[in-house]
Design an enzyme around this catalytic site. Sequence first.
Site, PDB file in Angstrom:
ATOM      1  N   THR A  29     117.692 -50.462  35.778  1.00  0.00           N
ATOM      2  CA  THR A  29     116.689 -51.470  36.117  1.00  0.00           C
ATOM      3  C   THR A  29     116.664 -52.555  35.053  1.00  0.00           C
ATOM      4  O   THR A  29     117.443 -52.519  34.095  1.00  0.00           O
ATOM      5  CB  THR A  29     115.313 -50.791  36.293  1.00  0.00           C
ATOM      6  OG1 THR A  29     114.379 -51.727  36.825  1.00  0.00           O
ATOM      7  CG2 THR A  29     114.771 -50.229  34.991  1.00  0.00           C
ATOM      8  N   ASN A  30     115.799 -53.549  35.241  1.00  0.00           N
ATOM      9  CA  ASN A  30     115.624 -54.619  34.261  1.00  0.00           C
ATOM     10  C   ASN A  30     114.244 -54.509  33.650  1.00  0.00           C
ATOM     11  O   ASN A  30     113.328 -53.996  34.287  1.00  0.00           O
ATOM     12  CB  ASN A  30     115.735 -55.977  34.962  1.00  0.00           C
ATOM     13  CG  ASN A  30     117.165 -56.384  35.228  1.00  0.00           C
ATOM     14  OD1 ASN A  30     118.085 -55.944  34.545  1.00  0.00           O
ATOM     15  ND2 ASN A  30     117.357 -57.209  36.226  1.00  0.00           N
ATOM     16  N   ARG A  31     114.069 -55.043  32.459  1.00  0.00           N
ATOM     17  CA  ARG A  31     112.733 -55.060  31.851  1.00  0.00           C
ATOM     18  C   ARG A  31     111.930 -56.186  32.469  1.00  0.00           C
ATOM     19  O   ARG A  31     112.197 -57.352  32.219  1.00  0.00           O
ATOM     20  CB  ARG A  31     112.849 -55.339  30.357  1.00  0.00           C
ATOM     21  CG  ARG A  31     113.413 -54.224  29.543  1.00  0.00           C
ATOM     22  CD  ARG A  31     113.236 -54.579  28.077  1.00  0.00           C
ATOM     23  NE  ARG A  31     114.199 -53.911  27.243  1.00  0.00           N
ATOM     24  CZ  ARG A  31     114.046 -52.666  26.797  1.00  0.00           C
ATOM     25  NH1 ARG A  31     112.979 -51.962  27.119  1.00  0.00           N
ATOM     26  NH2 ARG A  31     114.969 -52.132  26.028  1.00  0.00           N
TER      27      ARG A  31
END
Length: 221
Positions: A29-31
């Site tokens: 995932t991405n932050r």
Amino acid sequence: FQPKVLAGRRILITAGPTSEPIDPVRVITNRSSGKMGYALARAAREAGADVLLVSGPTALPAPYGVQRVNVETARDMHSAVMRSAADMDVFIAVAAVADWRVANSSQTKIKKQADGHAPSLQFEQNPDILAEVAAMPSGPWCVGFAAETEKLHEQAQAKRARKHVPLLVGNLAQQAMHADTTEIVLFSDEGADALPPLPKLDAAREIVRQIARRLPATATQ
Ligand code: C5P
């Protein structure tokens, strides 16, 4: 008091990260907290717009009066956006979409090997949702976001040109993530307009004003 500068407009917003499975218990995932996208949904609604929020996994409640569709992967987000993009006046792509998904994801949990051998993941590129919507003939007026770690002006203007969007909101990634305040620069054909550090809702209200000012008038206006 917020003037209803977007009354009668339909606005589609993506927010949050996407989540790409490695196996049933692990993801890439991405932050992204989703705070900026949700603040924009709220600000657009306050300005009188009809708002559809397509959101990746976040811990945030849907703002009052905003319709939310929950998605997990970039491909889910892409389908949800493409289903309604043609009916929209404005598309604001705030989501931190994973650039790649795992091509060899597993249907069952990948087990640790006794010999310490680690699995190898292969990646394939996800669709660029913003670029695709921006390329639609008579599609919505598009706004992009760019979180960069360096050379913000150069990267943001290049991205705006590459994706053919009239307005691109840039910020420095180290500063913006998960924070409640943000320091943004608006890039358009008018040049770069740097705002002071602001709470995300105030920044969102300013972005909404800028969109309303630039938006072509509708036949009824
Ligand atoms: O290319 P980059 O990911 O840096 O571009 C950022 C902008 O493009 C953001 O507005 C983001 O929401 C959008 N984007 C998208 N689909 C992708 C990648 C980025 O809509 N697959």
